[in-house]
Design an enzyme around this catalytic site. Structure first.
Site, short mmCIF file in Angstrom:
data_model
loop_
_atom_site.label_atom_id
_atom_site.label_comp_id
_atom_site.label_asym_id
_atom_site.label_seq_id
_atom_site.Cartn_x
_atom_site.Cartn_y
_atom_site.Cartn_z
N ASP A 1 52.96 39.85 -26.45
CA ASP A 1 52.42 39.17 -25.80
C ASP A 1 53.02 39.02 -24.42
O ASP A 1 52.18 38.39 -23.62
CB ASP A 1 54.33 38.25 -25.93
CG ASP A 1 54.31 38.24 -27.36
OD1 ASP A 1 53.47 37.36 -28.42
OD2 ASP A 1 56.28 37.93 -27.85
N VAL B 1 60.28 38.85 -32.18
CA VAL B 1 59.79 37.62 -32.63
C VAL B 1 58.94 37.00 -31.65
O VAL B 1 58.90 36.08 -30.87
CB VAL B 1 60.90 36.14 -33.29
CG1 VAL B 1 60.44 34.77 -34.38
CG2 VAL B 1 61.75 36.50 -34.14
N SER B 2 57.25 36.72 -32.07
CA SER B 2 56.76 36.36 -30.97
C SER B 2 55.71 34.97 -31.82
O SER B 2 56.14 34.58 -33.35
CB SER B 2 54.99 37.01 -31.42
OG SER B 2 53.89 36.58 -30.28
N PRO B 3 55.58 33.62 -30.74
CA PRO B 3 55.60 32.64 -31.31
C PRO B 3 53.75 32.61 -31.43
O PRO B 3 52.84 31.79 -31.73
CB PRO B 3 55.38 31.94 -30.11
CG PRO B 3 54.97 32.71 -28.62
CD PRO B 3 56.10 33.73 -29.56
#
Ligand SMILES: *[C@@H]1O[C@H](CO)[C@@H](O)[C@H](O)[C@H]1NC(C)=O
Ligand SMILES: *[C@@H]1O[C@H](CO)[C@@H](O)[C@H](O)[C@H]1NC(C)=O
Ligand SMILES: *[C@@H]1O[C@H](CO)[C@@H](O)[C@H](O)[C@H]1NC(C)=O
Ligand SMILES: *[C@@H]1O[C@H](CO)[C@@H](O)[C@H](O)[C@H]1NC(C)=O
Ligand SMILES: *[C@@H]1O[C@H](CO)[C@@H](O)[C@H](O)[C@H]1NC(C)=O
Length: 770
Positions: free
Chosen positions: A455, A342-344
């Site tokens: 990321d 999960v990437s912000p």
């Protein structure tokens, strides 16, 4: 007759309920205590943990890092401790050391069984505090100062929580937060069975689960929540220490609580209006006479001086002025969950050269990974992205906090064991019935590990035969090992880049024994996992544990059980993907250390813990967790000495505000001081930078410190080995700042050639904010 009995007894019954509800004798009542302590660590020279980028060393502070803890105890029974670190991850060595300290202090009250220490996964904190070789290559080995800051801070936060234990209740609430995470390896996720994927609306978990702690006397005293999104809003080139999006959310929520008298969430970017309110309460209103303010400001020139006391005590007054001192400090933690994929950086991943989306399957641009970067919502400003993803989590947490009504009831319990994941027998169902026994493997990292992620695309220099890399890498490079056939087969289809599990020189390169733990507080169950589970891996683990807990054979749990995964807890062992995702060998699969059956192994072991929990049985303790402290190698050079040019003192201003300046809200004020290495004094629970406002004609009051989002402390040296250095302090004047006369101060500590440390301070000329 019957009726009259009811009318007499009903009110008494209610009274009794109310009475037990206040913690007299009911099993539904707990003792709760919260704590929080500064773990910022060395703000210079130390490599940051997360991106494995040798070039990314700390040089200042965006905002401070904290360890936040809760303890929940049955008045005469079990208790559990959960510590959330603004750090990249937990470290086995840190956990071991903390447990030793707790044993000395409290005997057998707090042990590996009931203490969980978890990291939020910020990639902007100082590294070097882990014990395995792979995790300290880029930090030039072990960094004692990073390690001590963590151990001391965790101990202090637990002491606070312990001393704060008082009767109270805990409420749980859950809700969806849609726009704070996206899947960064969707092509791997898509390899999971379609039937399984069809059970879920999204390819990442959107649920935030929040606990609200309510003291019987004081009311709300804090909250902890779990939500899955990486701490990678700050990029691999950032050099300011930062808690990234979760640290920001925690700062916002604690500040929100302290100034919630109006009940509204401030729209101010920097969330510091509570300071403004405090300041405007204590400062007699100066008529908004610009001329008069300028005259006042003109009478204060820049200055510097030595201090006999540590100036950090001044800064403590800033934050402590913000809260009532007669009640416990409000503590709010934003904890990590199954954030593996999960990437912000929610806008997606794009190529730097073309601006087009990266290749879907490989996250490459023209075949190369170096140019593919995820974009946060504040793109291209990483501070903005951090603020926005932090604020989204903060706002959801406030909503859940305000709406929390389901009370936690029932036993406090826990189960813990350690498992050797390098040779675990895992029983799996056979096609067409029956079971098979398969094995996990000694740790190994695949080639895709070197590519990094969207990321932080990899420029990882851990490659065999590579002549580059830093001094630590040169030291250990020749100890690389070629994997044997058994290991190659076991790890298949992972092409092995580093056979870390079989490399033991100069000491272990990767962990093999890992802790697994379940903590239970009534109907809430926390699964402490020592790694980064992907979305689907986390779902499978939670479902498997839920099945055991709610199986018909037991009445311990009704169908209402809340299960959260606490990621990166107690120790660190990189990623855990599903078997199908492993097959795709993207970064997360390449970093799943113990082979394709790693997740199945975890599920098997957690089911055993869960069964023991419902049946009240104990679990066998596993092999001991190695303590490699004595073997650590440190190549980071200490501070030799600090110096200033002739005629200049530490704390002198080298670039001041212009004389007679007036700034508007929204402007930036920048002042540069002659400084010294921040490693000489970490200013723990203190500050390197302070904005002060003039009260009356001659007394200065602290208004913002280096824990505020609006104030940045940036430290620099003209050259690597230079003894001279500068502190640049940048204040982004919030819209909520009070009008008045201000100055900016710097606090530091300088080391002489003989090693003595002297504290100094300096201040800018005064200026007007109108
Ligand atoms: C914030 O303010 C509102 C309105 O005054 C109040 O209902 C709410 O309980 C407050 N929240 C906290 C955490 O104190
Ligand atoms: C600064 O401003 C004040 C007030 O306007 C004025 O009296 C003073 O002469 C100014 N000083 C300088 C150096 O310009
Ligand atoms: C990704 O890979 C899959 C399987 O090889 C293939 O079917 C698909 O077309 C690829 N997608 C893109 C966008 O290249
Ligand atoms: C794992 O299984 C093998 C047989 O397949 C057995 O020899 C070995 O003892 C088992 N290991 C453990 C730790 O149970
Ligand atoms: C102030 O500094 C920030 C961060 O460097 C920058 O984004 C912003 O544009 C600056 N504002 C002004 C008014 O110069």
């Amino acid at each position: 007759m019957a009726r009259s009995i009811r009318t007499i007894w009903f009110p008494i019954f209610v009274l009794l309920l109310v009475e037990t509800g206040r913690g007299v004798k009911s099993a539904s009542n707990y003792l709760i205590g919260l704590g929080s302590y500064d773990i910022t660590g060395p703000a210079a020279d130390v490599n940051m943990m997360g991106y494995a980028n040798t070039e990314q060393t700390a040089s200042g502070v965006h905002f401070r890092l904290r360890a936040r803890a809760f303890i929940v105890a049955e008045p005469k029974g079990n208790r559990v401790v959960f510590v959330n670190l603004d750090a990249c991850m937990a470290s086995q060595l840190v956990t071991i050391k903390v447990l030793e300290r707790l044993k000395t202090r409290y005997g057998d009250l707090y042990t590996e069984n009931n203490v969980a220490i978890s990291g939020i996964h910020t990639h902007a904190g100082p590294g070097g505090y882990l014990q395995y070789v792979v995790y300290i290559v880029t930090s030039l080995g072990f960094v004692r100062q990073s390690f001590d800051a963590l151990v001391d801070g965790i101990e202090q936060t637990i002491i606070q929580a312990h001393n704060n234990l008082r009767p109270g209740s805990i409420y749980v609430n859950k809700g969806e937060l849609i726009d704070a995470g996206v899947n960064r390896s969707p092509s791997a996720y898509l390899n999971n069975p379609a039937t399984e994927r069809s059970k879920y609306k999204y390819d990442v978990d959107k649920d935030m689960t929040l606990l609200k702690f309510v003291d019987d006397e004081w009311g709300p005293i804090g909250s902890f929540n779990w939500f899955a999104t990486h701490g990678t809003s700050m990029s691999r080139t950032n050099s300011l220490i930062s808690g990234d999006n979760k640290g920001a959310a925690a700062r916002f929520m604690e500040d929100w609580f302290d100034h919630n008298s109006s009940g509204s969430i401030s729209s101010d970017l920097y969330m510091s209006s509570k300071i403004h309110r405090r300041v405007s309460n204590i400062i007699p209103v100066i008529e908004d006479n610009h001329h008069e303010l300028l005259e006042l400001a003109a009478s204060f020139e820049s200055s510097s001086g030595k201090s006999t006391t540590r100036y950090s005590s001044l800064a403590r007054r800033v934050r402590s002025a913000l809260r009532q001192t007669d009640r416990p400090k409000f503590v709010s933690a934003f904890c990590q969950s199954n954030c593996g994929d999960v990437s912000p950086n929610v806008l997606g991943a794009f190529c730097l050269d073309t601006g087009l989306p990266c290749d879907f399957n490989h996250s490459t641009c023209g075949g190369k990974n170096e140019l593919c970067y995820g974009r946060g919502p504040g793109y291209p400003d990483e501070f903005e992205s951090t603020r926005i993803i932090g604020e989204r989590q903060f706002r959801k947490a406030v909503e859940l906090f305000d709406g929390a009504s389901e009370k936690l009831n029932g036993k406090i319990d826990y189960r813990y064991t350690s498992v050797d994941f390098s040779e675990l027998n895992v029983t799996i169902p056979k096609e067409g019935g029956g079971t098979n026994v398969v094995k996990t493997c000694p740790a190994a990292m695949g080639f895709a590990f070197a590519a990094g992620t969207t990321d932080g695309p990899g420029a990882f220099d851990f490659k065999q035969g590579d002549d580059k890399g830093n001094a630590f890498w040169r030291l250990v490079r020749d100890l690389l090992k070629n994997p044997g056939k058994e290991q190659v087969d076991c790890q298949h289809p992972k092409p092995i880049l580093l056979d870390t599990g079989e490399m033991k020189l100069p000491y272990d390169w990767a962990p093999s024994v890992l802790p697994v733990q379940i903590l239970r507080i009534g109907q809430l169950v926390i699964l402490s996992v020592p790694g980064e589970f992907t979305t689907m891996a986390g779902r499978r683990l939670r479902d498997a544990v839920k099945k055991v807990l709610t199986s018909a054979s037991t009445k311990e749990f009704g169908s209402n059980v809340h299960i959260v995964i606490a990621g990166l807890t107690n120790t660190y062992s990189q990623y855990v993907t599903t078997f199908e995702e492993y097959d795709m060998q993207r970064y997360e699969g390449a970093s799943t250390l113990y082979g394709p059956h790693t997740l199945t192994g975890y599920i098997q072991e957690f089911k055993k813990l869960a069964s023991a929990l419902v049946s009240g049985k104990t679990v066998e303790s596993g092999p001991p967790l190695p303590n490699l402290l004595d073997k650590q190698i440190s190549l980071l050079t200490p501070v030799v000495m600090d110096a200033t040019p002739i005629g200049v003192k530490f704390g002198d201003v080298s670039s001041d505000v212009a004389k007679n300046s007036t700034f508007k809200k929204g402007d930036n004020v920048t002042v540069v001081f002659w400084s010294a290495c921040p490693r000489n004094d970490l200013m723990t629970e203190g500050t390197f930078a302070l904005v002060e406002i003039l009260k009356g004609k001659d007394s200065w009051v602290p208004a913002y410190d280096d824990d505020d989002f609006c104030l940045r402390f940036i430290w620099s040296r003209p050259a690597k080995l230079s003894t001279r250095s500068h502190a640049t302090i940048k204040w982004l004047i919030p819209q909520t700042a009070a009008s008045g006369v201000y100055r900016i101060r710097h606090f530091g500590a300088a080391k002489s050639l003989l090693g003595s440390i002297k504290h100094f301070t300096g201040s800018s000329s005064a200026f007007v904010v109108a």
